[in-house]
Scaffold this motif. Structure first.
Motif, PDB file in Angstrom:
ATOM      1  N   SER A 178      56.437 -10.858   8.617  1.00 34.80           N
ATOM      2  CA  SER A 178      56.760  -9.925   9.696  1.00 34.80           C
ATOM      3  C   SER A 178      55.997  -8.607   9.576  1.00 34.80           C
ATOM      4  O   SER A 178      55.715  -7.952  10.592  1.00 34.80           O
ATOM      5  CB  SER A 178      58.269  -9.645   9.722  1.00 34.80           C
ATOM      6  N   VAL A 179      55.657  -8.215   8.352  1.00 37.64           N
ATOM      7  CA  VAL A 179      54.966  -6.936   8.143  1.00 37.64           C
ATOM      8  C   VAL A 179      53.631  -7.122   7.419  1.00 37.64           C
ATOM      9  O   VAL A 179      52.957  -6.126   7.114  1.00 37.64           O
ATOM     10  CB  VAL A 179      55.860  -5.947   7.356  1.00 37.64           C
ATOM     11  N   ARG A 180      53.258  -8.346   7.144  1.00 44.87           N
ATOM     12  CA  ARG A 180      52.026  -8.604   6.381  1.00 44.87           C
ATOM     13  C   ARG A 180      50.808  -7.983   7.061  1.00 44.87           C
ATOM     14  O   ARG A 180      49.948  -7.383   6.410  1.00 44.87           O
ATOM     15  CB  ARG A 180      51.837 -10.114   6.215  1.00 44.87           C
ATOM     16  N   LEU A 182      50.655  -5.408   8.911  1.00 46.12           N
ATOM     17  CA  LEU A 182      50.663  -3.948   8.790  1.00 46.12           C
ATOM     18  C   LEU A 182      50.126  -3.507   7.433  1.00 46.12           C
ATOM     19  O   LEU A 182      49.266  -2.615   7.348  1.00 46.12           O
ATOM     20  CB  LEU A 182      52.085  -3.422   8.999  1.00 46.12           C
ATOM     21  N   ASP A 183      50.612  -4.133   6.356  1.00 45.84           N
ATOM     22  CA  ASP A 183      50.122  -3.791   5.021  1.00 45.84           C
ATOM     23  C   ASP A 183      48.651  -4.153   4.858  1.00 45.84           C
ATOM     24  O   ASP A 183      47.861  -3.374   4.308  1.00 45.84           O
ATOM     25  CB  ASP A 183      50.956  -4.501   3.951  1.00 45.84           C
ATOM     26  N   ASP A 208      49.445  -4.305  17.283  1.00 49.69           N
ATOM     27  CA  ASP A 208      49.487  -3.399  16.134  1.00 49.69           C
ATOM     28  C   ASP A 208      48.097  -3.168  15.555  1.00 49.69           C
ATOM     29  O   ASP A 208      47.733  -2.025  15.230  1.00 49.69           O
ATOM     30  CB  ASP A 208      50.408  -3.962  15.045  1.00 49.69           C
ATOM     31  N   VAL A 504      52.419   2.745  10.469  1.00 46.04           N
ATOM     32  CA  VAL A 504      52.830   1.583   9.671  1.00 46.04           C
ATOM     33  C   VAL A 504      54.300   1.698   9.291  1.00 46.04           C
ATOM     34  O   VAL A 504      55.070   0.727   9.388  1.00 46.04           O
ATOM     35  CB  VAL A 504      51.933   1.438   8.427  1.00 46.04           C
ATOM     36  N   ARG A 507      56.501   1.004  12.390  1.00 42.57           N
ATOM     37  CA  ARG A 507      56.511  -0.403  12.792  1.00 42.57           C
ATOM     38  C   ARG A 507      57.279  -1.254  11.778  1.00 42.57           C
ATOM     39  O   ARG A 507      57.936  -2.232  12.151  1.00 42.57           O
ATOM     40  CB  ARG A 507      55.078  -0.912  12.965  1.00 42.57           C
ATOM     41  N   LYS A 508      57.208  -0.910  10.518  1.00 41.46           N
ATOM     42  CA  LYS A 508      58.005  -1.633   9.519  1.00 41.46           C
ATOM     43  C   LYS A 508      59.499  -1.401   9.765  1.00 41.46           C
ATOM     44  O   LYS A 508      60.300  -2.336   9.677  1.00 41.46           O
ATOM     45  CB  LYS A 508      57.629  -1.181   8.106  1.00 41.46           C
ATOM     46  N   GLN A 509      59.861  -0.167  10.077  1.00 40.62           N
ATOM     47  CA  GLN A 509      61.259   0.142  10.349  1.00 40.62           C
ATOM     48  C   GLN A 509      61.763  -0.634  11.563  1.00 40.62           C
ATOM     49  O   GLN A 509      62.921  -1.050  11.618  1.00 40.62           O
ATOM     50  CB  GLN A 509      61.422   1.639  10.562  1.00 40.62           C
ATOM     51  N   GLY A 512      58.449  -5.001  12.495  1.00 41.99           N
ATOM     52  CA  GLY A 512      57.138  -5.643  12.563  1.00 41.99           C
ATOM     53  C   GLY A 512      57.085  -6.726  13.611  1.00 41.99           C
ATOM     54  O   GLY A 512      57.582  -6.567  14.731  1.00 41.99           O
TER      55      GLY A 512
END
Length: 517
Positions: A178-180, A182-183, A208, A504, A507-509, A512
């Motif tokens: 879900s957040v890969r 973004l990182d 994103d 980032v 979006r994580k909060q 994602g």
């Protein structure tokens, strides 16, 4: 001794200003290679037309499954024949859409000095992308993780012969899907200043990545849309299908003026006919169908055709790469893509499991097929093993040696015929039975006359043995470790970096991209 070449080859921190990492190796400066050679053309004019007509017949009589309702509706409005998800299109429509696409385009990343030209005789190289596993000499084969991902990003930035930070060099499975993105894109945009790529795996991921690229470059929305800043690569689901997320992502990028590379993955004997002409025709039909869609919804959007046509081992069904059939398919596709006046993407691939002789001859076959086909974008140009299931840093370093050799091969100095190159006066000076080591013609040029390797060992056997009998992968491993120890990330505007961090975090909060687990 010629002072200018010596200055150009300077190492240490001074060299770092011109090109990353001369403290570790003395590498070639950053440049966009231009291929001066005439392409290899195994097909005559009739053969080109026969493959083209077969691709058009596939599109007209069989059709392509578009598993995206929005795409189907666009094509229905364009006058294509629609039956559920099956879309058939006539040659006239396809060729009209292709005429809208540019034959060449640029991509400008956050560092404008890294701007690329895609098309014509230009040739750029992309890092290995998407393997789920990594292998190196210390840790062996293992699942991909975030730290290894960052190692490959540093190698991607360090080597001047790598022009694009493409897909994830290894999939970091220790980061939740879900957040890969973004990182990974945060690290990619901060550890490199080169062109980046977005996976078309859902609307949130694509949007994103486009937003992160815009922020990292300090761009307004208008500036982002005004010219290509990043790109995506989509694959068809061979045979004869385009899936929902790939089409969705491609359409989103096209609407914002960002390039889309359409690359069918057609293995002859498995997902395509066992004959190379049939496999190429099928691959082209799949690529052209998607490009026609993109040109209909965003006329003039930059696109390219990718070829990933190879064969399988008919004994096991395993994919094979760097084969004679792969080389011919790449050359044939190059002829057809030039016929359509579009840029071409191919790959530097192999089926070997470790960075051994097989790995290098198969990869070299793939890379020289790219040269021969006048490929413009070479995916997986460094680091690929096990048919794309493994990324290896040793292989990455070894492949970069080959890429530098190709770049040197392109340089006019290797085939120039000026009076200085013909060297008549030097031939007269040395005469019969002499040698050229000491003559002025050699003294003026010896530092830059020939390609200087950074991995290859040209000593004789006894000298190599006295030096520790170090095999090529071991030398590559030492270079890779040294690059990581001395790596310095490229500068980024502090305001842009802070805005990127905030994006980032937000979006994580928000969670994602949605997943079902």
């Amino acid at each position: 001794m010629n002072e200018e070449p010596r200055k150009r080859r300077a190492g240490g921190r001074a060299g770092n200003k011109l090109r990353a990492g001369t403290a570790v190796i003395d590498q070639m400066p950053w440049r966009i290679p231009v291929n001066p050679d005439a392409p290899v053309e195994p097909l005559d004019a009739e053969g080109v037309l026969r493959i083209h007509k077969t691709a058009m017949r596939i599109l007209k009589e069989i059709g392509i499954e578009f598993l995206n309702p929005e795409a189907v509706e666009h094509l229905r409005r364009a006058g294509c024949r629609v039956d559920g998800t099956n879309v058939r299109m006539d040659e006239e429509f396809v060729m009209e859409m292709l005429s809208k696409a540019p034959s060449e385009f640029t991509i400008t990343p956050r560092n404008p000095e890294r701007e690329l030209v895609i098309g014509g005789k230009h040739m750029v190289f992309v890092n290995v992308s998407s393997p789920p596993n990594a292998w190196d000499m210390e840790r062996g084969k293992r699942s991909g993780d975030f730290e290894t991902f960052k190692e490959f990003m540093k190698l991607t930035q360090y080597f001047n012969c790598i022009h694009i930070a493409g897909g994830y060099p290894v999939e970091p499975i220790d980061i939740h899907p879900s957040v890969r993105h973004l990182d990974c894109l945060y690290e990619k945009l901060t550890l490199t200043d080169k062109v980046v790529h977005a996976y078309s795996l859902g609307a949130e991921r694509v949007e994103d990545v486009m937003e992160m690229t815009r922020i990292a470059g300090g761009l307004s929305e208008e500036e982002f849309r005004a010219k290509p800043r990043m790109y995506t690569n989509i694959n068809s689901v061979s045979p004869l299908k385009h899936d929902f997320p790939m089409l969705d992502g491609a359409m989103r990028l096209a609407r914002r003026g960002q390039p889309v590379v359409v690359t069918p993955f057609t293995l002859a004997g498995a997902m395509a006919p066992v004959t190379m002409a049939g496999a190429v025709a099928l691959s082209l039909a799949e690529a052209l169908a998607a490009i026609a869609l993109l040109q209909y919804i965003a006329p003039g959007c930059p696109v390219a055709i990718g070829t990933f046509t190879s064969n399988v081992d008919m004994k096991s069904g395993a994919p094979a790469f760097g084969t004679p059939e792969y080389m011919r398919a790449t050359q044939m596709t190059g002829q057809l893509v030039r016929f359509y006046k579009l840029p071409l993407r191919s790959s530097g691939v192999c089926a070997a499991n470790v960075p051994d002789g097989q790995a290098m001859w198969e990869t070299s076959n793939s890379l020289w097929a790219a040269v021969q086909s006048r490929t413009n974008m070479v995916y997986h140009a460094a680091g690929w093993l096990e048919g794309g299931l493994i990324a290896s840093p040793e292989k990455f370093v070894m492949d970069c040696e080959v890429l530098q050799m190709i770049q040197r091969y392109f340089e006019e100095a290797t085939f120039a015929t000026t009076d200085e190159d013909l060297a008549f006066d030097a031939i007269r000076e040395v005469g019969a039975g002499g040698h050229y080591f000491g003559c002025q013609h050699t003294q003026d040029r010896y530092t830059t006359a020939f390609y200087a390797p950074f991995v290859s060992d040209w000593r004789n056997y006894e000298a190599w043995q006295q030096g520790g009998s170090v095999w090529t992968p071991e030398r590559a491993h030492r270079i890779y470790r040294q690059i990581l120890e001395e790596f310095e990330a490229p500068e980024m505007n502090g305001d842009h970096a802070e805005e990127l961090r905030r994006f980032v975090a937000r979006r994580k909060q928000e969670g994602g991209a949605p997943t079902d687990f």
